[in-house]
Every structure is written in structure tokens, then in C-alpha cells.
Design an enzyme around this catalytic site. Structure first.
Site, mmCIF file in Angstrom:
data_model
loop_
_atom_site.group_PDB
_atom_site.id
_atom_site.type_symbol
_atom_site.label_atom_id
_atom_site.label_comp_id
_atom_site.label_asym_id
_atom_site.label_seq_id
_atom_site.Cartn_x
_atom_site.Cartn_y
_atom_site.Cartn_z
ATOM 1 C CD GLN A 1 47.785 64.746 74.163
ATOM 2 O OE1 GLN A 1 47.551 65.491 75.109
ATOM 3 N NE2 GLN A 1 47.017 63.722 73.848
ATOM 4 C CD GLU B 1 39.312 60.986 66.931
ATOM 5 O OE1 GLU B 1 39.735 60.672 68.058
ATOM 6 O OE2 GLU B 1 38.466 61.874 66.749
ATOM 7 C CG ASP C 1 43.206 59.448 75.665
ATOM 8 O OD1 ASP C 1 42.598 60.015 76.594
ATOM 9 O OD2 ASP C 1 44.175 59.977 75.074
ATOM 10 C CB CYS D 1 45.438 79.317 86.299
ATOM 11 S SG CYS D 1 46.737 79.259 85.049
ATOM 12 C CB CYS E 1 49.505 84.819 86.754
ATOM 13 S SG CYS E 1 48.720 85.712 85.413
ATOM 14 C CB CYS F 1 42.901 85.128 83.449
ATOM 15 S SG CYS F 1 43.194 83.919 82.172
ATOM 16 C CE1 TYR G 1 35.332 57.399 72.844
ATOM 17 C CE2 TYR G 1 36.489 55.530 73.807
ATOM 18 C CZ TYR G 1 35.313 56.212 73.561
ATOM 19 O OH TYR G 1 34.133 55.711 74.033
ATOM 20 C CB CYS H 1 40.932 64.237 80.481
ATOM 21 S SG CYS H 1 39.463 64.083 79.466
ATOM 22 C CB CYS I 1 49.843 83.332 79.252
ATOM 23 S SG CYS I 1 49.080 81.856 79.951
HETATM 24 N N1 SAH Z 1 44.902 60.016 72.415
HETATM 25 C C1 SAH Z 1 44.435 61.047 71.534
HETATM 26 C C2 SAH Z 1 43.494 62.055 72.170
HETATM 27 C C3 SAH Z 1 42.236 61.495 72.679
HETATM 28 S S1 SAH Z 1 41.104 62.784 73.107
HETATM 29 C C4 SAH Z 1 45.611 61.825 70.980
HETATM 30 O O1 SAH Z 1 46.651 61.842 71.588
HETATM 31 O O2 SAH Z 1 45.452 62.445 69.943
HETATM 32 C C5 SAH Z 1 39.581 61.954 72.786
HETATM 33 C C6 SAH Z 1 39.303 61.725 71.310
HETATM 34 O O3 SAH Z 1 38.099 60.977 71.196
HETATM 35 C C7 SAH Z 1 39.095 62.975 70.493
HETATM 36 O O4 SAH Z 1 40.009 62.969 69.436
HETATM 37 C C8 SAH Z 1 37.638 62.862 69.986
HETATM 38 O O5 SAH Z 1 37.480 63.357 68.678
HETATM 39 C C9 SAH Z 1 37.436 61.370 70.008
HETATM 40 N N2 SAH Z 1 36.044 60.851 70.115
HETATM 41 C C10 SAH Z 1 34.992 61.403 70.768
HETATM 42 N N3 SAH Z 1 33.938 60.575 70.734
HETATM 43 C C11 SAH Z 1 34.314 59.472 70.038
HETATM 44 C C12 SAH Z 1 33.667 58.239 69.686
HETATM 45 N N4 SAH Z 1 32.404 58.005 70.035
HETATM 46 N N5 SAH Z 1 34.370 57.319 68.993
HETATM 47 C C13 SAH Z 1 35.657 57.555 68.643
HETATM 48 N N6 SAH Z 1 36.322 58.692 68.957
HETATM 49 C C14 SAH Z 1 35.662 59.633 69.639
#
Ligand code: SAH
Length: 461
Positions: A293, A343, A391, A91, A82, A88, A322, A418, A169
Site C-alpha cells: 500500500q 488472490e 477489495d 495530481c 507544486c 505533471c 482479492y 477504489c 514531488c
Molecule cells: N487488499 C489488497 C489489495 C487489493 S487490490 C492488499 O492490501 O494487498 C485488488 C487485488 O485483486 C489485486 O491484488 C489484484 O491482483 C487482485 N485481483 C484482480 N482480479 C482478481 C480476481 N478475479 N480474483 C482474485 N484476485 C484478483
């Protein structure tokens, strides 16, 4: 103590030019060099390279330098594809070949497990990369500014709020590049002004493009400071005529002095409120504001692995903590008896419920709340999960949640992460609570950047 303090003192001075050997790379992709025990971080330095570096900043325990000249080059060094890579900041690893990026990400995960989690013998598999590690993103959001009387749109120059115009990009879907380019041109020709954050005047703040990779659907979102969108009819007509596959045009109003992109008011001004995309066979509705995503190709790879690790037979009760918009929950629901998703963001749960209906999935239930509060409450109500999937965001799982998992004793835990550092910390807590980490599979969701996602299988000992 005195001798330790003196040892930490910088062995280099600001503006000094030194020759260094990079030993490692940070999680942000900076080269790490040691000079008599003093650590210097240098952007664009690669492990095993020898280089001349100018010291820019010295702190007590570490400093920063600038790469001047490479003396011995890494076998993984490559020319960034790039043209705006160094300005930027989006990346961090384009100066490294893709092979090198994947090896480095695997090593980073391994190091975190060993150093932070004291997990020495857990297999960390080679990172699953993309066949084509470019143009994978399905969402683009670019700030709009003015230059020489016309509109520009691109990115903020690293560390500033100066907008640099950008034609393309390289990690973005081509369809999104087209949206940004076309909207910029049309609005420019109509004489619509850009928002100027310094004097809080003007109109267009951001252009956002969303793209459904499987469906080819395109959504255009224009964020303005003003309640009105000038030349709205002409603008809509020309966008619809010039952008192939546009299904939805949305106007969002953000009158605030803020760095937050979206304002409260969202109006669909042409076409549908949603575009659609698929991850595997599961269909998702994507609105202007909903989370989705950004790399669905690798998301499928990651969630297939999560499904494999969950070892579902169809009789299990699963908790997805989550759960966001329910991507993992809906994936797992096809193989489980029942899935409970939790969530914290209400809109995400509304999307999860809509997506369940869209796919005719009836064995998934979604709740708004904090995972660390809702799941202990479920446990008290007698809900017993066979498999728990987590997650969490970068900061990892809340400890209260991990302790509930330890009490609940599900047969398996699948941890999608992540951030390898918090993953390692949390795996240690589970390990001490009677679980065993069987393996970790990193997946490259964000090629050319320093991010890495992992999925781990953990079983009750
Ligand atoms: N697997 C999900 C993404 C997870 S990202 C998908 O594919 O959509 C992490 C997520 O955790 C976010 O959506 C965020 O809003 C949520 N989060 C953050 N803190 C939290 C908590 N204490 N309890 C529940 N969810 C939470």
C-alpha cells in the site's frame, strides 16, 4: 428520435470563447459546464465558478475546453503548492483546498450510490482525510533521461513521453526525493548514460525508491536496459555513503522495448532483499517487486474501519477476496477464528504467506486463483463464511462472485472499493439479493488526486 438527435448537437464551436458556470466536477477532477444542454469538460474548473472558457474540441455529445479566466471564484480555490502541477498530471486537485477536496469526494461517492446504485438513503459519512495531506507516498518510480549531457529524472510531461526533470514531488516521502536526487547525481558524475526509448540505446531507465515509514528503511532500485550496471562498485559505495538509512540496493534488468517498468531479472546488489514497514501492529516485508500500500497511514484508517464493520468476536470464519499481499487478511486474522485469502497473482500470495509467518499468524490461509471461481468451489466444499471482505480492482467484483455471496448468505459483507461507480453497481446487486447496505465510509488515501477509497458495511436482511 429526430428531435433528440438535433438536441445533442454542439451548441458551441471549436475555438469559440464562452462564459460558463461550472455545475459539477467529473471523477477525474474536470469542471462540468452545460451550454444549452451540451456538456463541456474543462480541466481546473471548480463547481459554482463562473469562467471564460475556450472551446478546444467538440464531439457529438460533449466537448472539452480550456480555462481562460475565472470570473466568480469558488471558495475552495487555492494556489497549487507544486510548481509543476499543471505539467505533471500526477495530481488532479491541487487547485482545490483540502477541505474542498474532501467535500467533493464525499459528494462523488453519494452521487454514484444514488445514480448508479439507486441507493438513496444510505449514509455516506464525511471523508476521513489526513492531518497533513502531503508527502504521504512511500514509493516513487521515475523515468530517467538526459539533458545537456547530464541525467534528469522526474515525470513524463502530461500526454507525452518527454521527461521533465523534477527536484521534489510534494506527495512523495522526502526520503524518496533524496534517493532520486542522489542517484541521479552520482550516476551523472560517473558518466552513466540514460536509456533513450526512441533508439532503444543507453543504460538507466528508471530509479525506484521505497520507504518504510515506521522503520525509516530505504530501498533503492535501479532499472537498466543493459545486463551490466556500469561502475557498479563505485555506484553502490556512493549510494550507501550518501543516502541515510539505505538498507537495500537492487538492480533490475529490462532489455525490452516496453512501457512496463520492471524486467524479469532482479538482483540484490547490496544489503538486504527486503525493507520492512508496519500497518498497525502487522509487519510487512517489502521487496523490489512486491506490491505494498502506498499510503500506510490511511490504509490503517481504512482497515480499522473494515475491522469495525466486520464486527468480529473471535469465532468467525472470514473470506478475504482479492486479498493481494494479505494486508486485510492479516489485520482481520488477529480477531477471527480463521481467514481464507484469495488472490489472482501468485507472487502476491507468496508475500501474503511470508507476511503471515513474519507475524506468527497461523489462522490465515492463502490461495492463488480467481475469486469468482475459488469461492464458489470453497462453498461446494462446505466452507461457510460468517463475514466476506472484498477489495476488488477498479472494475469491481465479478458478478459470479456476487451471486455466490448471495447464495452463501454470510452475516456481513465488508466492501473495500477504489471506484465508487463499480461499488454502487455491486451494492445494488447485493441489495437485490437480500443484503442491505448500512453505511459507506470514504477514506482519503490519495490527497491532491481525484481518487477516493470507500469501505461499506453490508448485512444480510
Ligand atoms: N487488499 C489488497 C489489495 C487489493 S487490490 C492488499 O492490501 O494487498 C485488488 C487485488 O485483486 C489485486 O491484488 C489484484 O491482483 C487482485 N485481483 C484482480 N482480479 C482478481 C480476481 N478475479 N480474483 C482474485 N484476485 C484478483
Amino acid at each position: 428520435m429526430a428531435s433528440r438527435v438535433s438536441k445533442q448537437q454542439a451548441s458551441v464551436r471549436k475555438n469559440e470563447i464562452v462564459e460558463v458556470q461550472f455545475e459539477d466536477m467529473t471523477s477525474d477532477g474536470f469542471g462540468v459546464a452545460k451550454i444549452d444542454g451540451y456538456t463541456l469538460f474543462v480541466p481546473y474548473g471548480l463547481p459554482n465558478e463562473r469562467a471564460k472558457v475556450k472551446v478546444l474540441k467538440t464531439k457529438k455529445n460533449y466537448g472539452y475546453g480550456k480555462l481562460l479566466e475565472i470570473i466568480d471564484e469558488s471558495e475552495y480555490r487555492t494556489d497549487p503548492a507544486c510548481p509543476v502541477y499543471s505539467r505533471c498530471g500526477g495530481c488532479q486537485l491541487q487547485h482545490m483546498s483540502y477541505e474542498g477536496q474532501l467535500l467533493y469526494k464525499q459528494k462523488h461517492v453519494k452521487d454514484c450510490l444514488e445514480r448508479i446504485g439507486h441507493l438513496k438513503n444510505v449514509p455516506v459519512h464525511p471523508v476521513i482525510g489526513m492531518d497533513d495531506p502531503w508527502r504521504y507516498r512511500n514509493k516513487s518510480q521515475v523515468p530517467v533521461g538526459e539533458e545537456a549531457g547530464g541525467l534528469i529524472a522526474g515525470f513524463y510531461q502530461k500526454g507525452t513521453h518527454r521527461i521533465i526533470d523534477m527536484e521534489t514531488c510534494m506527495i512523495q516521502a522526502e526520503a524518496n526525493d533524496t534517493v532520486v536526487r542522489v542517484v541521479k547525481e552520482i550516476a551523472s558524475n560517473l558518466g552513466i548514460r540514460a536509456y533513450d526509448e526512441e533508439n532503444h540505446r543507453g543504460v538507466i531507465r528508471h530509479i525506484i525508491a521505497k520507504y518504510g515509514r515506521k522503520t525509516d528503511d530505504v530501498m533503492v532500485v535501479i532499472v537498466t536496459k543493459t545486463k551490466d550496471l556500469p561502475h557498479k562498485k563505485r555506484l553502490i559505495k556512493e549510494i550507501a555513503a550518501n543516502i541515510p538509512n539505505v538498507k537495500s540496493i537492487v538492480h533490475n534488468v529490462n532489455p525490452e522495448r516496453t512501457n512496463v517498468i520492471f524486467g524479469e531479472e532482479t538482483n540484490v546488489i547490496w544489503g538486504e532483499p527486503y525493507i520492512y514497514d508496519y500497518i498497525g501492529d502487522v509487519k510487512f516485508a517489502i521487496s523490489a517487486r512486491s506490491f505494498y500500500q502506498v499510503n500506510p497511514i490511511q490504509t490503517k484508517v481504512l482497515y480499522d474501519k473494515a475491522l469495525e464493520y466486520a464486527q468480529l468476536t473471535g469465532n468467525e470464519t472470514v473470506i478475504d477476496a482479492y486479498c493481494g499481499i494479505g494486508t486485510i487478511s492479516l489485520f482481520l486474522a488477529q480477531r477471527a477464528k480463521k481467514v481464507y485469502g484469495v488472490e489472482i497473482v501468485g507472487e502476491a500470495i507468496a508475500d501474503a504467506k511470508r507476511n503471515a509467518r513474519l507475524n506468527g499468524i497461523e489462522n490465515a490461509e492463502f490461495f492463488v486463483g480467481e475469486a469468482e471461481k475459488v469461492i464458489p468451489w470453497w462453498y461446494k466444499q462446505g466452507i461457510q463464511a460468517d463475514v466476506i471482505v472484498v477489495d476488488p480492482p477498479r472494475k469491481g467484483c465479478d458478478e459470479a462472485l456476487l451471486h455466490t455471496i448471495i447464495e452463501m448468505k454470510p452475516k456481513r459483507v465488508v466492501y473495500v472499493s477504489c471506484n465508487p461507480a463499480t461499488l454502487a453497481r455491486d451494492l445494488r446487486i447485493l441489495e437485490d439479493g437480500g443484503f442491505k447496505t448500512i453505511e459507506v465510509q470514504p477514506v482519503d488515501m490519495f490527497p491532491q488526486t481525484s481518487h477516493v477509497e470507500c469501505v461499506s458495511q453490508i448485512v444480510l436482511k
